[in-house]
Scaffold this motif. Structure first.
Motif, short mmCIF file in Angstrom:
data_model
loop_
_atom_site.label_atom_id
_atom_site.label_comp_id
_atom_site.label_asym_id
_atom_site.label_seq_id
_atom_site.Cartn_x
_atom_site.Cartn_y
_atom_site.Cartn_z
N ALA A 1 0.66 -1.22 0.06
CA ALA A 1 0.03 -0.05 -0.10
C ALA A 1 0.87 1.28 0.05
O ALA A 1 0.43 2.24 -0.57
CB ALA A 1 -0.93 0.00 1.30
N ASP A 2 2.02 1.30 0.81
CA ASP A 2 2.79 2.20 0.73
C ASP A 2 1.95 3.81 1.34
O ASP A 2 1.99 4.68 0.73
CB ASP A 2 3.82 2.64 -0.59
N ILE A 3 1.45 3.59 2.41
CA ILE A 3 0.91 5.04 2.83
C ILE A 3 1.73 5.68 3.68
O ILE A 3 2.47 5.17 4.63
CB ILE A 3 -0.46 4.39 3.85
N ASP A 4 1.88 7.07 3.54
CA ASP A 4 2.66 7.92 4.14
C ASP A 4 2.06 8.45 4.99
O ASP A 4 1.07 9.32 4.89
CB ASP A 4 3.22 9.00 3.19
N ALA A 5 2.24 8.31 6.30
CA ALA A 5 1.25 8.80 7.49
C ALA A 5 2.23 9.97 8.08
O ALA A 5 3.38 9.58 8.62
CB ALA A 5 1.10 7.77 8.60
N GLN A 6 1.84 11.18 7.98
CA GLN A 6 2.29 12.46 8.68
C GLN A 6 1.55 13.02 9.88
O GLN A 6 0.36 13.20 9.55
CB GLN A 6 2.66 13.42 7.53
N PHE B 1 -1.47 8.52 -0.15
CA PHE B 1 -1.05 7.17 -0.83
C PHE B 1 -0.55 7.49 -2.16
O PHE B 1 -0.52 8.63 -2.63
CB PHE B 1 -2.67 6.68 -1.22
N PRO B 2 0.02 6.45 -2.74
CA PRO B 2 0.83 6.53 -3.99
C PRO B 2 0.18 7.36 -5.14
O PRO B 2 0.84 8.16 -5.84
CB PRO B 2 1.06 5.20 -4.32
N ASN B 3 -1.25 7.29 -5.23
CA ASN B 3 -1.94 7.96 -6.27
C ASN B 3 -1.84 9.60 -5.91
O ASN B 3 -2.94 10.22 -6.50
CB ASN B 3 -3.06 7.14 -6.44
N ARG B 4 -1.43 9.93 -4.82
CA ARG B 4 -1.63 11.08 -4.28
C ARG B 4 -2.68 11.67 -3.73
O ARG B 4 -3.01 13.01 -3.11
CB ARG B 4 -0.87 12.21 -5.54
N THR B 5 -3.66 10.87 -3.60
CA THR B 5 -4.88 11.09 -2.61
C THR B 5 -4.43 11.03 -1.29
O THR B 5 -3.50 10.49 -0.98
CB THR B 5 -6.11 10.25 -3.00
N GLN B 6 -5.37 11.67 -0.44
CA GLN B 6 -5.09 11.59 1.00
C GLN B 6 -6.50 11.55 1.72
O GLN B 6 -7.46 11.86 1.40
CB GLN B 6 -4.51 13.17 1.26
N ILE B 7 -5.98 11.26 2.95
CA ILE B 7 -7.10 11.06 4.18
C ILE B 7 -6.50 11.96 5.10
O ILE B 7 -5.48 11.76 5.63
CB ILE B 7 -7.59 9.85 4.51
N VAL B 8 -7.30 12.83 5.71
CA VAL B 8 -7.04 13.73 6.69
C VAL B 8 -7.71 13.45 8.06
O VAL B 8 -9.11 13.46 7.89
CB VAL B 8 -6.99 15.32 6.55
N LEU B 9 -7.40 13.18 9.25
CA LEU B 9 -7.97 12.95 10.57
C LEU B 9 -7.52 13.84 11.55
O LEU B 9 -6.11 13.79 11.71
CB LEU B 9 -7.82 11.29 10.88
N SER C 1 -9.12 1.51 1.80
CA SER C 1 -9.15 0.63 0.59
C SER C 1 -9.47 0.94 -0.58
O SER C 1 -8.84 0.51 -1.44
CB SER C 1 -10.15 -0.35 1.26
N ALA C 2 -10.43 1.87 -0.56
CA ALA C 2 -10.95 2.46 -2.07
C ALA C 2 -9.59 3.18 -2.46
O ALA C 2 -9.61 3.23 -3.61
CB ALA C 2 -12.29 3.21 -1.55
N GLN C 3 -9.36 3.96 -1.58
CA GLN C 3 -8.19 5.01 -2.27
C GLN C 3 -6.83 4.34 -2.61
O GLN C 3 -6.19 4.88 -3.52
CB GLN C 3 -7.87 5.96 -1.28
N ALA C 4 -6.49 3.27 -1.84
CA ALA C 4 -5.36 2.38 -2.17
C ALA C 4 -5.48 1.23 -3.22
O ALA C 4 -4.59 0.78 -3.78
CB ALA C 4 -4.92 1.72 -0.82
N GLY C 5 -6.70 0.98 -3.22
CA GLY C 5 -7.23 0.05 -4.37
C GLY C 5 -6.86 -1.36 -3.98
O GLY C 5 -6.51 -2.53 -4.86
#
Length: 109
Positions: free
Chosen positions: A30-35, A45-53, A98-102
């Motif tokens: 998945a290679d999610i970058d968590a900052q 996510f690798p496709n450059r979409t983001q989730i912010v919490l 899951s949707a954003q990572a595929g």
């Protein structure tokens, strides 16, 4: 709920999300970058979409912004529940990530 109780519960949830990202990155491609920045975690996510919490301290809420929309969560009955009935935060985060990572991803303990 007091401010201290909220901050403790919110911090535990943010740590769970960060630890989940570490586990997901070890177990999948998945290679999610968590900052983390204070009371906010940004997942990229690798496709450059983001989730912010992020924490909304005055409201004692956590807000989740995903590609499909935004959600507000309050701690009720032992879990972070969406204020409009969309369910529990980690379940919703798993679905959206899951949707954003595929690929299927699971956040939580």
């Amino acid at each position: 709920m007091t401010d201290i109780e909220f901050l403790d519960l919110a911090e535990r949830l943010l740590q769970t999300v960060e630890e989940s990202c570490d586990r997901i990155d070890e177990d999948t491609d998945a290679d999610i970058d968590a900052q983390r920045s204070g009371g906010m975690v940004t997942l990229t996510f690798p496709n450059r979409t983001q989730i912010v919490l992020n924490q909304q301290k005055p409201l004692h809420e956590l807000w989740l912004a995903t590609k499909s929309g935004g959600y507000h969560f309050k701690y009720q009955d032992g879990a972070w529940q969406d204020t409009k009935g969309a369910g529990e935060l980690l379940v919703l985060l798993s679905r959206e990530a899951s949707a954003q990572a595929g690929m299927p991803l699971r956040f939580g303990a």
